[in-house]
Structure formats: C-alpha cells, structure tokens
Design a protein around this motif. Structure first.
Motif, PDB file in Angstrom:
ATOM      1  N   ILE A 165      12.053   6.905   7.630  1.00  0.00           N
ATOM      2  CA  ILE A 165      10.992   5.933   7.404  1.00  0.00           C
ATOM      3  C   ILE A 165      10.106   5.827   8.638  1.00  0.00           C
ATOM      4  CG2 ILE A 165      12.347   3.932   8.181  1.00  0.00           C
ATOM      5  CD1 ILE A 165      11.034   2.387   5.829  1.00  0.00           C
ATOM      6  N   ALA A 166       8.817   5.784   8.414  1.00  0.00           N
ATOM      7  CA  ALA A 166       7.863   5.732   9.523  1.00  0.00           C
ATOM      8  C   ALA A 166       7.918   4.377  10.209  1.00  0.00           C
ATOM      9  CB  ALA A 166       6.450   6.010   9.022  1.00  0.00           C
ATOM     10  N   ASP A 167       7.698   4.386  11.512  1.00  0.00           N
ATOM     11  CA  ASP A 167       7.680   3.141  12.275  1.00  0.00           C
ATOM     12  C   ASP A 167       6.601   2.219  11.725  1.00  0.00           C
ATOM     13  OD1 ASP A 167       8.487   1.464  14.432  1.00  0.00           O
ATOM     14  OD2 ASP A 167       6.648   2.017  15.476  1.00  0.00           O
ATOM     15  N   SER A 168       6.922   0.934  11.647  1.00  0.00           N
ATOM     16  CA  SER A 168       6.003  -0.116  11.186  1.00  0.00           C
ATOM     17  C   SER A 168       5.761  -0.092   9.682  1.00  0.00           C
ATOM     18  CB  SER A 168       4.649  -0.054  11.916  1.00  0.00           C
ATOM     19  OG  SER A 168       4.820  -0.233  13.297  1.00  0.00           O
ATOM     20  N   THR A 169       6.441   0.791   8.936  1.00  0.00           N
ATOM     21  CA  THR A 169       6.291   0.811   7.483  1.00  0.00           C
ATOM     22  C   THR A 169       7.249  -0.202   6.871  1.00  0.00           C
ATOM     23  OG1 THR A 169       5.683   3.148   7.494  1.00  0.00           O
ATOM     24  CG2 THR A 169       6.430   2.222   5.404  1.00  0.00           C
ATOM     25  N   TYR A 173       9.642  -2.067   4.314  1.00  0.00           N
ATOM     26  CA  TYR A 173      10.444  -1.612   3.191  1.00  0.00           C
ATOM     27  C   TYR A 173      10.786  -2.824   2.329  1.00  0.00           C
ATOM     28  CZ  TYR A 173      14.114   0.367   0.349  1.00  0.00           C
ATOM     29  OH  TYR A 173      14.862   0.766  -0.739  1.00  0.00           O
ATOM     30  N   HIS A 183      11.291  -4.822   8.149  1.00  0.00           N
ATOM     31  CA  HIS A 183      10.363  -4.186   9.084  1.00  0.00           C
ATOM     32  C   HIS A 183      11.184  -3.521  10.181  1.00  0.00           C
ATOM     33  CE1 HIS A 183       6.644  -6.356   7.683  1.00  0.00           C
ATOM     34  NE2 HIS A 183       7.589  -7.128   7.172  1.00  0.00           N
TER      35      HIS A 183
END
Length: 219
Positions: A136-140, A142, A152
C-alpha cells in the motif's frame, strides 16, 4: 489525548510455543472494564512468532481484523479458501461477519512480527470477506466500511511531519521510530488515543512508521 506506553501493554501468548503477544486492550484473561475499546477499535495486538510457530485454526465472528506485518512473512489460510503470504507493506483485512475460521503461521526461517487491529462492525452477521492490498502506498487511506473506520499508514523521514486526521476518535500506534505528537514523545509500541482530533500533527524525530485508525463513533 491519552498516551499508553509500550511497557503498559498486557503480556500474553505462549512463549514455550514461540508466541509472544502484547495487548493494548482487554484481551482473553486480561480483563480491564475501563479498557475495552476506543471508537470502533476493540483490540490492538503485537504478535511475535518464532519460525515454525503460529496460531492453529480458530474461529472469529462479528469482528473486522486488520493485519500489518512489521517484519517477516505471515502465512494466512481461512475457511473460505484464501491462502496468502502477508509481507511488510501489505494491508490484510478479514471480515469475519457471521463466522469464519483461519490459521496464522510463521512458515519462514526468520522471526515474524505483526500488528493486528480488531474493530467492531456497525452491524452483526453477514458473509465473511477477505482482502489484501500488497505494498500500500504511503498516505493512501484504507477503508474498513463494515466498521465505518479508516486506516492511515504513514512512513516518515526524520524531521518530516504528517497531519493527524480530524475525527471523533483517532488511535495512533507507533510501529517504529520516534515521533512527537501534541508535545508528547512517542516511541515504538507507544499509542495515543485522541478524542475529537483537530489540527494535530506528528513530527518524526527519526525514520518512523505510524498506523492511525480513525473511527467516527464508538464506546
């Protein structure tokens, strides 16, 4: 803001079987009527499994389970047919709903550490569901819609800041590193329970990783 330090967590697990557990809320035989939940969150466990150790098949129901691997690889199998490896950077969600059984093991050669958050669903029952997001990308954010919650994940360099989401309930768990939050210094395993969070920032004093679980309501 209520800060709970890493060394205040309850010790559990089965050290003789290679399982060490740290519980942030009442869990199993550790009952504290004043520490049952925060927002939708009813458990935040740090699990350490030695190579070959694990939790044999066991049931869950009416719980949303979010897993974040810190180091190592987690083997997950459940009664709905899912079998996956969960690695650092992956977010795994198991909606146990009306009932599901699963196995969690360290089938690798290295120690395994993971953080697992349990959330109370908005409505009981339903069909089990499973999802894994690899890397998962940083700051994405969920979403955990069954609990009305949002996770977060933030990875910060030393000196970097991140906003804490404005929300009725925000649980901030420090996975690694050092951060300053509203004047408090937090280290690995420390957590902050923030009610009515507004205009707050976390400042990393060293490379850090944070899990922030946001709930709109709860007990």
């Amino acid at each position: 803001m209520d800060v709970r330090r890493a060394d205040e967590r309850y010790h559990g697990g089965d050290p003789a079987a290679g399982i060490s557990s740290l519980h942030s809320f009442s869990f199993g035989p550790h009952y504290d009527p004043d520490n049952l939940r925060f927002g939708a969150l009813i458990a935040c466990n740090e699990e350490q499994l030695a190579p070959g150790a694990g939790f044999d098949e066991h049931p869950h129901s009416h719980t949303e389970i979010i897993t974040w691997v810190v180091e190592g690889e987690l083997t997950h199998r459940d009664s709905t047919g899912h079998e996956t490896l969960v690695r650092p950077g992956d977010v795994q969600r198991l909606s146990s709903a009306g009932g599901v059984r699963h196995v969690e093991r360290n089938d690798g050669d290295a120690p395994l550490t993971f953080v697992q958050m349990w959330l109370a669903p908005l409505e009981p029952g339903g069909d089990p569901a499973y999802e894994i997001v690899h890397g998962i990308a940083d700051s994405t954010p969920y979403a955990v819609p069954e609990a009305g919650a949002m996770l977060h994940v933030r990875r910060l360099m030393a000196g970097e800041r991140t906003a804490v989401p404005d929300a009725p309930f925000v649980y901030v768990h420090v996975v690694r590193g050092e951060v300053k939050l509203n004047g408090e210094e937090l280290g690995p395993g420390d957590a902050a329970r923030i009610t009515v969070a507004q205009d707050l920032e976390a400042l990393a004093g060293s490379p850090a990783e944070l899990l922030m679980m946001v709930s709109p309501s709860g007990a």
